[in-house]
Design a protein around this motif. Structure first.
Motif, PDB file in Angstrom:
ATOM      1  N   THR A 141      -3.723   6.328  -5.160  1.00 22.73           N
ATOM      2  CA  THR A 141      -4.693   6.918  -4.045  1.00 22.73           C
ATOM      3  C   THR A 141      -4.520   8.224  -4.073  1.00 22.73           C
ATOM      4  O   THR A 141      -5.516   8.923  -3.936  1.00 22.73           O
ATOM      5  N   ILE A 186       0.774  -1.120  -0.009  1.00 25.19           N
ATOM      6  CA  ILE A 186      -0.109  -0.140   0.107  1.00 25.19           C
ATOM      7  C   ILE A 186       0.836   1.267   0.005  1.00 25.19           C
ATOM      8  O   ILE A 186       0.672   2.260  -0.605  1.00 25.19           O
ATOM      9  N   GLN A 216      -8.054   1.651   5.102  1.00 23.90           N
ATOM     10  CA  GLN A 216      -7.808   1.568   3.568  1.00 23.90           C
ATOM     11  C   GLN A 216      -9.096   1.765   2.844  1.00 23.90           C
ATOM     12  O   GLN A 216      -8.842   1.817   1.634  1.00 23.90           O
ATOM     13  N   ALA A 222      -1.693   1.999   6.524  1.00 28.64           N
ATOM     14  CA  ALA A 222      -0.595   1.121   5.912  1.00 28.64           C
ATOM     15  C   ALA A 222       0.598   0.816   7.013  1.00 28.64           C
ATOM     16  O   ALA A 222       0.921  -0.241   7.163  1.00 28.64           O
ATOM     17  N   THR A 278      -4.936   6.899   4.960  1.00 23.89           N
ATOM     18  CA  THR A 278      -4.258   5.697   4.192  1.00 23.89           C
ATOM     19  C   THR A 278      -2.867   5.418   4.570  1.00 23.89           C
ATOM     20  O   THR A 278      -2.622   4.358   4.688  1.00 23.89           O
TER      21      THR A 278
END
Length: 143
Positions: free
Chosen positions: A48, A41, A95, A77, A73
């Protein structure tokens, strides 16, 4: 400071209960898998970020929400990389944009609607200033 100790207590409680239920080997592989997902991620965070920048350009979210969504986000992660079942659960929930949007919107209400028809809006703005005129040339020549 007290919240940190409460979190540590809950983390130990949840981790011990889940790891005793699924076994040591499954716990080890879960830790490796969640760390791999968290690193993936972080590596793919660019996509993103582009998605959230598009939402800002269409006025779906404002800049404060943009910052919070990206922060969630990244923080999610990092939580996936840290070993522990509670951190993995919280990191996985962060997420999903549905959960982060609910958290952001709970504290920051935006009254305007999402303008996804950006091109149509520009066309309407251009057409509102135009006066449509038809020029008819009438050639009257005597023969």
């Amino acid at each position: 400071m007290i919240y940190f100790f409460i979190y540590l207590f809950l983390e130990v409680l949840v981790s011990v209960n889940i790891s005793s239920a699924i076994g040591g080997l499954a716990t080890f592989f879960e830790i490796l898998l969640s760390a791999f997902i968290g690193i993936t991620i972080l590596v793919n965070f660019r996509a993103t970020l582009i998605e959230n920048m598009t939402a800002v350009s269409y006025n779906c979210i404002d800049l404060e929400q943009f910052q919070k969504l990206n922060l969630f986000t990244l923080f999610g992660a990092i939580l996936l990389i840290i070993p522990g079942f509670l951190t993995d659960i919280l990191g996985a929930l962060m997420q999903f944009s549905v959960f982060t949007s609910m958290i952001v919107n709970r504290y920051n209400v935006k009254s305007s609607q999402c303008n996804t028809s950006f091109e149509e809006e520009n066309i309407l703005k251009k057409d509102s200033d135009v006066i449509d005129v038809e020029i008819i040339e009438h050639n009257t020549t005597a023969k």
